[in-house]
Write an enzyme that holds these catalytic residues in place. Sequence first.
Site, short mmCIF file in Angstrom:
data_model
loop_
_atom_site.label_atom_id
_atom_site.label_comp_id
_atom_site.label_asym_id
_atom_site.label_seq_id
_atom_site.Cartn_x
_atom_site.Cartn_y
_atom_site.Cartn_z
N TYR A 82 -1.30 73.45 46.81
CA TYR A 82 -0.12 71.72 46.12
C TYR A 82 0.04 71.76 44.42
O TYR A 82 0.81 71.03 44.19
CB TYR A 82 -0.70 70.53 46.76
CG TYR A 82 -0.06 70.52 48.01
CD1 TYR A 82 0.70 69.29 48.48
CD2 TYR A 82 -0.85 71.07 49.58
CE1 TYR A 82 1.23 68.93 50.11
CE2 TYR A 82 -0.63 70.65 50.51
CZ TYR A 82 0.52 69.78 51.22
OH TYR A 82 1.04 70.38 52.18
N LYS B 43 -11.64 77.52 54.89
CA LYS B 43 -10.78 78.40 56.09
C LYS B 43 -11.65 79.91 55.13
O LYS B 43 -10.76 81.24 55.23
CB LYS B 43 -10.04 79.31 56.26
CG LYS B 43 -9.34 80.28 56.82
CD LYS B 43 -9.35 79.88 58.49
CE LYS B 43 -8.75 80.54 59.09
NZ LYS B 43 -9.18 81.28 60.62
N ASP C 195 -9.54 76.40 61.97
CA ASP C 195 -9.16 76.33 62.92
C ASP C 195 -10.16 75.94 64.09
O ASP C 195 -9.13 74.65 64.57
CB ASP C 195 -8.45 77.74 63.12
CG ASP C 195 -9.27 79.10 63.33
OD1 ASP C 195 -11.44 78.06 63.09
OD2 ASP C 195 -9.32 79.78 63.31
N ASP D 143 -4.17 68.08 54.97
CA ASP D 143 -3.23 67.59 55.72
C ASP D 143 -3.03 67.35 56.97
O ASP D 143 -2.21 66.99 57.60
CB ASP D 143 -1.53 68.57 54.47
CG ASP D 143 -0.44 67.72 54.65
OD1 ASP D 143 -0.45 67.23 54.98
OD2 ASP D 143 0.66 69.05 54.26
#
Length: 471
Positions: free
Chosen positions: A159, A235, A335, A359
Amino acid sequence: MAYSLFQVPTGGEKIGIENGKLAVPDNPIIPFIRGDGTGPDIWAASVRVFDAAVARCYGNRRKIHWMEVFAGEESFKRFGDWLPQETVDAFAEFRVGIKGPLTTPVGKGIRSLNVALRQRLDLYVCLRPVKYFSGVPSPVCHPEKVDMLIFRENTEDIYAGIDFEAGSPKALKLLNFLKTEMPDEFRKIRFGAEAIDQVGVGVKPISRPGAERLIRAAIEYALRFKRRSVTFVHKGNIMKFTEGAFRDWGYALARREYRDQIVTQRESWVLDNAERYPGLSIEDNARMIEPGYDMMTEGQQAEIRAEVESALQLLPTHGNGKWKQKLMIKDSIADITLQQVLTRPEDFDVIATPNLNGDYLSDALAAQVGGIGIAPGGNINYVTGHAIFEATHGTAPKYANLDKVNPGSVILSGEMMLRYLGWVEAADTIIDALEKTIRQGIVTYDFARLMTGVREVKCSEFATAVIRNMC
């Protein structure tokens, strides 16, 4: 300062900050943006709820002085500017504000008005509470188990907007730099060699200062409100030096600044083993917290034993079960988190995560408790005190001026704002009245089409019912 595009209301005062805490007068000036599309409808309904809650709880002693400012489509129509500098200046000067949904201009210019406001005011925390209200239709079997707060980093990650179109001069310049200066990395770009002008490029910055201030805010919140745990969602198994670093910096900060108040999940395993099995050796404890211990190299085993020894040093302050009363610090891969918030949501409480993960996660969780139509959000700088609370859904222009849509997102964002100001009684009043209204089966069309035996009402009528239920 003087403004030419809008007026400062008389009789109100600015919110300040003293010794790192908000100094809120009884008559604060609050800038607001109605929003585009359905924004005017939901703002008109929501502001009645805010004013009624304040009047109900404080009588004439407290009153918000609303100051309308402009951004988005309405601003462009009036002033030829999607985000006037005066609007940014007003949010900066008066410190706390609220907004409805905004249209993002298509084509060149500002990528997102919401992102622009966050970045210009350095609102580094996107706070998204996700909690189920009894009676709201949900696609999951046990939505009542969802009660989480997401601290989403708001200024970095993808972003930041470092994103170059395939074939553009900047993309080619960056790709050719990689080709000449970092050939090993360039070879990882699948079609870089044969189609360099057909590769778009983005840069994902995650910094230690940015991660630490976000994680510090999450831990401070969790300690203040006696939450159970803080989970770093990342992640890092793939992006080891951005999202993996976010996790590592988080653990280091927690241990360094909150050692007596926290315990990490792995430390809790070590301490629990030691308490349940007196005389347990360090190596056997290591085997219990790391199932693959015996298949590790000697160096890796030494690291696990050192971890066990470090955790056992906490016995004077965390032993005899005292660790169970500490704030748990843990982490989860992004995930698997998206799966586990469905299968075991009770395992998550406060979440701290980089921008993109937040998000995805906040919208996925909103679906579990009734949809983004009632999902509130706050964008906050806990150092300067600046904050903008906002509807998290889009503008839904096809429903504009129909007095139809659910105002819940803005109402709950205002509840967050009141709580942020320290006007807790008014915030609690809104929550109680909103939940009571839904339990009575008084809902707008979005819920009515998913429920039976309810009364569908207009946006304005829903606000009236909420106000009537304030007691």
